[in-house]
Design a protein around this motif. Structure first.
Motif, short mmCIF file in Angstrom:
data_model
loop_
_atom_site.label_atom_id
_atom_site.label_comp_id
_atom_site.label_asym_id
_atom_site.label_seq_id
_atom_site.Cartn_x
_atom_site.Cartn_y
_atom_site.Cartn_z
N TYR B 35 13.25 27.38 -29.88
CA TYR B 35 14.36 27.65 -30.78
C TYR B 35 14.87 26.33 -31.37
CZ TYR B 35 15.00 32.32 -28.69
OH TYR B 35 14.83 33.61 -28.26
N LEU B 45 14.80 31.28 -33.91
CA LEU B 45 13.54 31.33 -33.19
C LEU B 45 12.45 30.73 -34.07
CD1 LEU B 45 11.88 32.31 -30.72
CD2 LEU B 45 11.49 34.42 -32.00
N TYR B 48 7.00 31.90 -30.41
CA TYR B 48 6.91 32.21 -29.00
C TYR B 48 5.50 32.60 -28.60
CZ TYR B 48 7.50 37.39 -29.53
OH TYR B 48 7.37 38.72 -29.84
N ARG B 50 2.94 34.31 -25.40
CA ARG B 50 2.79 35.09 -24.17
C ARG B 50 1.42 34.78 -23.61
NH1 ARG B 50 4.19 40.39 -25.37
NH2 ARG B 50 6.30 39.78 -24.82
N ASP B 56 4.22 34.91 -32.30
CA ASP B 56 5.01 34.93 -33.54
C ASP B 56 5.44 33.50 -33.83
OD1 ASP B 56 7.81 37.00 -34.74
OD2 ASP B 56 6.85 35.22 -35.60
N SER B 58 6.52 32.90 -37.14
CA SER B 58 6.99 33.10 -38.51
C SER B 58 8.26 32.31 -38.83
CB SER B 58 7.26 34.59 -38.76
OG SER B 58 8.23 35.08 -37.85
N PHE B 91 15.46 23.92 -28.43
CA PHE B 91 15.46 24.50 -27.09
C PHE B 91 14.13 25.18 -26.81
CE2 PHE B 91 19.69 23.83 -25.68
CZ PHE B 91 20.53 23.92 -26.78
N THR B 98 10.34 39.24 -22.85
CA THR B 98 11.14 38.68 -23.94
C THR B 98 12.63 38.97 -23.78
OG1 THR B 98 10.66 40.67 -25.23
CG2 THR B 98 9.29 38.73 -25.64
N GLN B 101 15.73 35.48 -21.04
CA GLN B 101 15.18 34.17 -21.31
C GLN B 101 16.01 33.10 -20.61
OE1 GLN B 101 14.62 33.61 -25.54
NE2 GLN B 101 13.97 35.74 -25.83
#
Lengths: 111, 112
Positions: B35, B45, B48, B50, B56, B58, B91, B98, B101
């Motif tokens: 972030y 954001l 991220y 996984r 993502d 974007s 951050f 999700t 956090q």
């Protein structure tokens, strides 16, 4: 439709008073609503969270009120203390998608 | 007490320089987030992952930003070349999914 609208932007409350922060959303698919607390110079930290199958959740002095029909939820801080002075973010999520954060409320509790 | 760690905590650099920020997620967490926080834009954001795969990105300016997870214990965010408008607190957060956090302490970046 993915936005979460948060108000007020800032809030000053006297010690011992009740702090109320409101959030509204449009996406009815959201199924988890957390609140994060951030102190200056620190990262946000999960404070309390609620799912839409309950109307209220209380943890100590912190309560989330949830109104599914109005698509609104709010954080109430009872007996507010100077140590509660921080920025508070509401958020929402559906499934395993990304959290959508509100714009934050800066709370100042005066001694 | 498991925590997300980030290095460096503060970085001052000149415009045009490369900046690399590092994050060690909490052991066992398979979802990692980057972030950016500014007064004007709030908490944004950027990307991220996984299980180390990008899901993502974007929110990230593709021409100068890149995010990677070389292994499960390290996530990196690079800016090349950096610009004054990149000045912000970055951050990293991790989680088992999700919805919950855990944020690190952040890297405060100043680009002169």
């Amino acid at each position: 439709q993915q936005q979460v609208k948060q108000s007020p932007q800032s809030l000053i409350v006297q010690k011992g008073g009740i702090s109320i922060i409101n959030c509204a959303y449009e996406n009815t698919a959201f199924d988890y609503f957390p609140w994060y607390q951030q102190f200056p110079g620190k990262g946000p930290a999960l404070l309390i969270a609620i799912r839409p199958d309950v109307s209220e959740k209380k943890e100590g002095r912190f309560t989330i009120s949830f109104n599914k029909s109005a698509k609104q939820f709010s954080l109430h801080i009872m007996d507010s203390q100077p140590g509660d002075s921080a920025t508070y973010f509401c958020a929402a999520i559906v499934g395993f998608q990304k959290l959508v954060f509100g714009t934050g409320t800066r709370l100042l509790v005066s001694p | 007490d498991a925590r997300v760690t980030q290095t460096p905590r503060h970085k001052v650099t000149e415009m045009g320089q490369e900046v690399t920020m590092r994050c060690q997620p909490i052991l066992g967490h398979n979802t990692v987030f980057w972030y950016r926080q500014t007064m004007m834009q709030g908490l944004e954001l950027l990307a991220y992952f996984r299980n180390r795969a990008p899901l993502d990105d974007s929110g990230m300016p593709k021409d100068r930003f890149s995010a990677e997870m070389p292994d499960a214990t390290l996530a990196t965010l690079k800016i090349q070349p950096s610009e004054p408008r990149d000045s912000a607190v970055y951050f990293c957060a991790s989680g088992e999914s999700t919805d919950t956090q855990y944020f690190g302490p952040g890297t405060r970046l100043t680009v002169l």
